[in-house]
Design a protein around this motif. Sequence first.
Motif, mmCIF file in Angstrom:
data_model
loop_
_atom_site.group_PDB
_atom_site.id
_atom_site.type_symbol
_atom_site.label_atom_id
_atom_site.label_comp_id
_atom_site.label_asym_id
_atom_site.label_seq_id
_atom_site.Cartn_x
_atom_site.Cartn_y
_atom_site.Cartn_z
ATOM 1 N N ARG A 1 -1.878 14.421 -5.835
ATOM 2 C CA ARG A 1 -1.743 15.594 -4.964
ATOM 3 C C ARG A 1 -0.590 16.505 -5.369
ATOM 4 O O ARG A 1 -0.415 17.576 -4.785
ATOM 5 N N ASN A 2 0.186 16.076 -6.364
ATOM 6 C CA ASN A 2 1.254 16.905 -6.936
ATOM 7 C C ASN A 2 2.227 17.406 -5.880
ATOM 8 O O ASN A 2 2.668 18.548 -5.892
ATOM 9 N N ARG A 3 2.574 16.521 -4.935
ATOM 10 C CA ARG A 3 3.520 16.894 -3.891
ATOM 11 C C ARG A 3 4.949 16.837 -4.436
ATOM 12 O O ARG A 3 5.268 16.043 -5.311
ATOM 13 N N SER A 4 5.813 17.675 -3.890
ATOM 14 C CA SER A 4 7.205 17.716 -4.314
ATOM 15 C C SER A 4 7.934 16.455 -3.838
ATOM 16 O O SER A 4 7.486 15.790 -2.896
ATOM 17 N N PRO A 5 9.068 16.121 -4.472
ATOM 18 C CA PRO A 5 9.839 14.956 -4.013
ATOM 19 C C PRO A 5 10.226 15.055 -2.540
ATOM 20 O O PRO A 5 10.225 14.050 -1.826
ATOM 21 N N GLN A 6 10.539 16.272 -2.064
ATOM 22 C CA GLN A 6 10.911 16.447 -0.657
ATOM 23 C C GLN A 6 9.741 16.119 0.264
ATOM 24 O O GLN A 6 9.905 15.448 1.289
ATOM 25 N N THR A 7 8.534 16.587 -0.113
ATOM 26 C CA THR A 7 7.356 16.316 0.701
ATOM 27 C C THR A 7 7.014 14.835 0.687
ATOM 28 O O THR A 7 6.636 14.265 1.721
ATOM 29 N N VAL A 8 7.158 14.199 -0.466
ATOM 30 C CA VAL A 8 6.870 12.755 -0.557
ATOM 31 C C VAL A 8 7.797 11.981 0.372
ATOM 32 O O VAL A 8 7.344 11.101 1.123
ATOM 33 N N ARG A 9 9.092 12.301 0.348
ATOM 34 C CA ARG A 9 10.031 11.605 1.228
ATOM 35 C C ARG A 9 9.678 11.833 2.694
ATOM 36 O O ARG A 9 9.698 10.899 3.502
ATOM 37 N N TYR B 1 6.713 12.621 4.004
ATOM 38 C CA TYR B 1 5.456 11.938 4.341
ATOM 39 C C TYR B 1 5.666 10.437 4.522
ATOM 40 O O TYR B 1 5.107 9.831 5.446
ATOM 41 N N LEU B 2 6.453 9.833 3.642
ATOM 42 C CA LEU B 2 6.677 8.385 3.770
ATOM 43 C C LEU B 2 7.461 8.065 5.036
ATOM 44 O O LEU B 2 7.209 7.045 5.694
ATOM 45 N N GLY B 3 8.409 8.920 5.400
ATOM 46 C CA GLY B 3 9.109 8.731 6.674
ATOM 47 C C GLY B 3 8.178 8.889 7.855
ATOM 48 O O GLY B 3 8.243 8.120 8.821
ATOM 49 N N ASP B 4 7.288 9.883 7.798
ATOM 50 C CA ASP B 4 6.309 10.076 8.871
ATOM 51 C C ASP B 4 5.357 8.887 8.971
ATOM 52 O O ASP B 4 4.972 8.468 10.070
ATOM 53 N N LEU B 5 4.977 8.355 7.812
ATOM 54 C CA LEU B 5 4.071 7.199 7.808
ATOM 55 C C LEU B 5 4.728 5.998 8.480
ATOM 56 O O LEU B 5 4.066 5.263 9.235
ATOM 57 N N ALA B 6 6.013 5.796 8.238
ATOM 58 C CA ALA B 6 6.727 4.706 8.905
ATOM 59 C C ALA B 6 6.723 4.913 10.414
ATOM 60 O O ALA B 6 6.550 3.957 11.187
ATOM 61 N N GLY B 7 6.882 6.167 10.864
ATOM 62 C CA GLY B 7 6.828 6.456 12.295
ATOM 63 C C GLY B 7 5.458 6.195 12.879
ATOM 64 O O GLY B 7 5.331 5.680 14.003
ATOM 65 N N LEU B 8 4.406 6.536 12.131
ATOM 66 C CA LEU B 8 3.035 6.266 12.598
ATOM 67 C C LEU B 8 2.786 4.765 12.719
ATOM 68 O O LEU B 8 2.192 4.300 13.700
ATOM 69 N N MET C 1 0.815 -1.206 0.000
ATOM 70 C CA MET C 1 0.000 0.000 0.000
ATOM 71 C C MET C 1 0.857 1.269 0.000
ATOM 72 O O MET C 1 0.433 2.316 -0.461
ATOM 73 N N THR C 2 2.067 1.163 0.542
ATOM 74 C CA THR C 2 2.939 2.334 0.571
ATOM 75 C C THR C 2 3.223 2.847 -0.830
ATOM 76 O O THR C 2 3.232 4.066 -1.066
ATOM 77 N N LEU C 3 3.438 1.946 -1.782
ATOM 78 C CA LEU C 3 3.697 2.364 -3.155
ATOM 79 C C LEU C 3 2.492 3.073 -3.750
ATOM 80 O O LEU C 3 2.632 4.077 -4.458
ATOM 81 N N ALA C 4 1.288 2.558 -3.446
ATOM 82 C CA ALA C 4 0.070 3.200 -3.940
ATOM 83 C C ALA C 4 -0.079 4.596 -3.344
ATOM 84 O O ALA C 4 -0.484 5.540 -4.028
ATOM 85 N N PHE C 5 0.242 4.733 -2.059
ATOM 86 C CA PHE C 5 0.157 6.042 -1.407
ATOM 87 C C PHE C 5 1.197 6.994 -2.005
ATOM 88 O O PHE C 5 0.902 8.178 -2.223
ATOM 89 N N ARG C 6 2.370 6.473 -2.293
ATOM 90 C CA ARG C 6 3.407 7.310 -2.913
ATOM 91 C C ARG C 6 2.935 7.809 -4.272
ATOM 92 O O ARG C 6 3.096 8.994 -4.600
ATOM 93 N N ARG C 7 2.352 6.928 -5.078
ATOM 94 C CA ARG C 7 1.837 7.343 -6.388
ATOM 95 C C ARG C 7 0.723 8.375 -6.227
ATOM 96 O O ARG C 7 0.618 9.322 -7.014
ATOM 97 N N HIS C 8 -0.101 8.208 -5.206
ATOM 98 C CA HIS C 8 -1.184 9.163 -4.927
ATOM 99 C C HIS C 8 -0.613 10.551 -4.622
ATOM 100 O O HIS C 8 -1.116 11.565 -5.126
ATOM 101 N N LEU C 9 0.439 10.606 -3.815
ATOM 102 C CA LEU C 9 1.040 11.887 -3.462
ATOM 103 C C LEU C 9 1.622 12.583 -4.684
ATOM 104 O O LEU C 9 1.502 13.806 -4.834
ATOM 105 N N ILE C 10 2.248 11.801 -5.567
ATOM 106 C CA ILE C 10 2.911 12.391 -6.733
ATOM 107 C C ILE C 10 1.906 12.756 -7.825
ATOM 108 O O ILE C 10 1.879 13.888 -8.319
#
Length: 315
Positions: free
Chosen positions: A13-21, A23-30, A1-10
């Motif tokens: 939601r047109n998030r920048s590469p910095q924001t995507v990285r 968010y994915l780090g924050d998701l791992a913490g959650l 699901m992480t890959l699907a969420f990453r594709r969703h962000l890019i």
Amino acid sequence: MTLAFRRHLIAERNRSPQTVRAYLGDLAGLRAHAARAGAADLAELDLNLLRGWLAAMRVAGVAPATLARRASLARVFCAFAARRGYLTEDVAARLVGARTVRQVPQILSAEAARTLLASAPPPSPPAASASAAGVGQQREAAARTRRAVALRDDLVLELLYGSGLRVSELCGLDLGDVDDERRLLRVRGKGGRERSVPFGVPAAAALRAWLRAGRPWLSTGAAGAALLLGQRGGRLDPRAVRRVLRLRMADAALPAGLTPHGLRHSAATHMLEGGADLRSVQEFLGHASLATTQIYTHVTPERLRAAFEQAHPRA
């Protein structure tokens, strides 16, 4: 699901590469927090668990800006998971993030900025030509590399201050983004938004010197279309830009601590002090909202005093 969420962000939601990285780090913490709380399955995620995650970080002294980003991640992720059927409902819909207080970064005075931009180290003299090979050639190559890097660093500082670029925008510039005749840069900012930014006469001179005698020497097969290159020939990295600024500040005997963002902020402040209107500065900086510019470009006491004396009938 992480890959699907990453594709969703890019893609969605047109998030920048910095924001995507981030968010994915924050998701791992959650996920790690949920596992410690006994919620090993995503379906067990609820509002109380999210609030507990943020509260634990607040107690640990996590910065408000980081808390706000992680609350944003929770809302974006839970909305995504609910739409995809991973959650039965959007459990973060009522989650309130931490309120952030924007702090004005360190800036330079106009005089200090002139000192910084004049702080280029003297060019290295060419090696003696007594030996045409071996050590002599190595010394000559090292000297040419130093000269090329110095030319690049001159251009880096001119564009950071002269055009108010974000460090990511600077490093992302390609050769085709430069309109030398009209002295304009095509800049890709946050959210993929493009804007045209002017650059001044000193930056134009630094650009021509870099393209003539700097970039060709450093360029390798990894350079591609990148305008600015690192010493190994690939696209310049933001960490190298921060290092350049730190070294040049030391060379100019200026106080340490200025960041590339502070140099951008200095440019905007000096434009306002010079009489530019807030809307023009917003366009210059590439802010989507004028409210961001109002916070970012603080009004100096001197400018406030001048405006008061000019406009107020009781001044």
